[in-house]
Enzyme design. Structure first.
Site, PDB file in Angstrom:
ATOM      1  N   ASP A 100       0.843  -1.193   0.000  1.00 22.40           N
ATOM      2  CA  ASP A 100       0.000   0.000   0.000  1.00 22.40           C
ATOM      3  C   ASP A 100       0.876   1.241   0.000  1.00 22.40           C
ATOM      4  OD1 ASP A 100      -2.211  -1.584   0.191  1.00 22.40           O
ATOM      5  OD2 ASP A 100      -2.872  -0.865   2.152  1.00 22.40           O
ATOM      6  N   LYS A 103      -8.185   0.430  -5.141  1.00 24.81           N
ATOM      7  CA  LYS A 103      -9.374  -0.158  -4.531  1.00 24.81           C
ATOM      8  C   LYS A 103     -10.650   0.571  -4.933  1.00 24.81           C
ATOM      9  CE  LYS A 103      -6.970  -1.439  -0.208  1.00 24.81           C
ATOM     10  NZ  LYS A 103      -6.900  -2.897  -0.272  1.00 24.81           N
ATOM     11  N   ARG A 113      -6.298 -20.392   7.217  1.00 28.43           N
ATOM     12  CA  ARG A 113      -6.570 -21.770   7.670  1.00 28.43           C
ATOM     13  C   ARG A 113      -7.975 -22.198   7.271  1.00 28.43           C
ATOM     14  NH1 ARG A 113      -2.873 -24.338  10.537  1.00 28.43           N
ATOM     15  NH2 ARG A 113      -1.341 -23.184  11.787  1.00 28.43           N
ATOM     16  N   GLY A 146      -2.847  -7.355   8.235  1.00 31.84           N
ATOM     17  CA  GLY A 146      -2.206  -7.563   9.531  1.00 31.84           C
ATOM     18  C   GLY A 146      -0.726  -7.887   9.480  1.00 31.84           C
ATOM     19  N   GLY A 166      -0.225  -3.657   4.001  1.00 29.43           N
ATOM     20  CA  GLY A 166      -0.912  -2.381   3.997  1.00 29.43           C
ATOM     21  C   GLY A 166      -0.169  -1.367   4.823  1.00 29.43           C
TER      22      GLY A 166
END
Lengths: 301, 189
Positions: A31, A88, A172, A221, A242
């Site tokens: 980003d 985006k 997961r 994250g 990001g």
């Protein structure tokens, strides 16, 4: 050049859409909010940049409605770098997507990080020549987005937190869903499709191939080289970063380190070297501090 | 049996690996200088040439590879791989191998929206190959020792110089293994 060839090349086929996603594998998509940041990202070895007005951490802090970036910022970033430029649009905001296509953006991210424009429907991505990437939390959501035409999937994580737990949970969950389909007998697949809320044809394809029909990246994250390598080891083919780079103390160093960690994700000795002396990472947020309403990952239908 | 390396730093190395495996050769993803020393041929995939070049230089793969190429090892570069092989890159000072006497213009076919597919007549096969061009580079000049094996709209898109092969397009994104087979024959000879 003949007319025929020109019109032929105006049609970006499925192969070229997914093909660009293939080219980004083993890379980092960063980003950036300015041309200068874009150059820093390219210099560090980013495989692509995401042009934004604010990184997710600032969107979170700023509040209000988050929208597509100002085309002026996008154009500045496009002219600053030679690597692909993504941007985006809001979920369901097909006009923002049309504008991004007119700007010749290389990949459109229909993103939960922005405030959704439609609380029932996503953009019909088949109609666009530009490839789309969409976020997901589980296999059903991934397959709905692919059904709508997404050429790349990224697990959502929780953007702007610097906390990897949601990214891990979503990765997961997707892989678990794939494993489940792979071992299911054929007669169970229709009910699996019903339960997943996913197109039957795609459920059958995933059951047979044992993987998604498009590249599967990870987002939301990542703050350290170890986070990036963790997502790669869990099965992500590339990583979106990001706020993790430009909200840290030393963006140049950290950006380069994350790029290297994505390539050498399986080599702990190299990761140790890469992780050394990077300065402060971004300040993270514990999930329990974020109210349900403020969670970006729940946006998507 | 030969081992064919696929440079696995960044890009669509998995597609090349799958193609080579399907053709029955032993393929290995290459990420360290030691591996450069023990392979018999190398494929440099598509991806971002600036990213791959930086990682090659940063992790000590660039010089050993140049030495192997000087010693006659066969190398096949697709798209970004071709850019890395080119001696001259218009308007760029980026890190490169620079072993092939060609000049390229990066992303000259345009941004992603101009990516396209086209049938490419290739000198060594009867039916044309399907060319998938993704933000593809254009070869703007070729030296005397370079032979043009495939063209699109009057421009070379598949070229060979000695043991080096390069394409603007991505045969690894198709089911057609004929160009890879041609490269494997170059490795054997």
């Amino acid at each position: 050049m003949s007319e025929k060839i020109w019109s032929e090349r105006q049609t970006a086929t499925w192969k070229t859409k997914v093909g660009l996603a293939e080219m980004l594998k083993g890379g980092v998509i960063m980003d950036v909010t300015t041309a200068e940041q874009a150059s820093i990202a390219e210099e560090a070895g980013a495989a692509a940049v995401m042009a934004l007005e604010r990184v997710p951490a600032d969107i979170r802090a700023h509040g209000g409605v988050a929208r597509m970036s100002d085309p002026k910022i996008i154009k500045e970033i496009q002219s600053a770098v030679s690597i692909p430029v993504m941007a985006k649009c809001r979920i369901g905001h097909f006009v923002e997507a049309q504008i991004l296509e007119a700007l010749e953006i290389d990949f459109i991210d229909e993103s939960e990080v922005l405030t959704p424009a439609d609380d029932h429907f996503h953009v019909n991505k088949q109609q666009f020549k530009t490839p789309f990437v969409c976020g997901c939390r589980d296999l059903g959501e991934a397959l709905r987005r692919i059904g709508e035409g997404a050429a790349m999937i990224r697990t959502k994580g929780e953007a702007g937190t610097g906390n990897i737990i949601e990214a891990v949970r979503h990765m997961r969950s997707v892989l678990d869903g794939i494993r489940r389909l792979s071992s299911a007998p054929e007669e169970e697949l229709m009910t699996e499709a019903k339960n997943l809320g996913a197109p039957f044809e795609l459920v059958v394809e995933v059951a047979r191939a044992g993987k998604l029909p498009v590249p599967n990246f990870s987002a939301g994250g990542v703050a350290t080289p170890a986070d990036a390598a963790l997502m790669r080891q869990l099965g992500a083919e590339s990583v979106f970063v990001g706020s993790g780079v430009f909200k840290s103390a030393n963006p140049r160093k950290r950006a380069k380190a994350i790029v290297e960690a994505v390539t050498y994700y399986n080599d702990a000795a190299k990761l140790a070297e890469i992780s050394m002396d990077l300065g402060e990472p971004m300040t993270g947020i514990e999930m329990s501090e974020i109210d349900g309403e403020q969670r970006m990952a729940v946006r998507g239908w | 049996m030969n081992t064919i390396g696929v440079l696995g730093l960044q890009g669509d190395f998995a597609k090349h690996h799958a193609m080579l495996s399907r053709l029955g050769v032993k393929a290995e993803l290459v990420v360290t200088p030691e591996q450069i020393g023990r392979i018999d041929g190398l494929v440099i995939p598509g991806g971002e040439s600036t990213t791959i070049g930086k990682l090659m230089a940063g992790y000590g793969l660039l010089e050993p590879l140049k030495a192997r190429i000087a010693g006659g090892m066969a190398v096949f570069g697709t798209c970004a791989g071709m850019i890395l092989l080119a001696r001259r890159i218009q308007g760029s000072v980026q890190i490169r191998i620079g072993a092939m006497d060609i000049e390229v213009n990066r992303n000259a076919y345009g941004r992603q929206i101009s990516s396209f597919e086209a049938d490419i007549p290739v000198s060594f096969i009867r039916e044309p190959a399907r060319g998938v061009f993704i933000r593809a580079p254009i070869i703007t000049d070729t030296g005397r020792e370079v032979s043009v094996l495939g063209e699109f709209e009057g421009r070379p898109v598949l070229v060979r110089q000695g043991k080096l092969l390069a394409s603007s397009f991505h045969p690894e994104l198709t089911e057609d293994g004929r160009i890879h087979e041609y490269f494997l024959a170059m490795v054997d000879r």
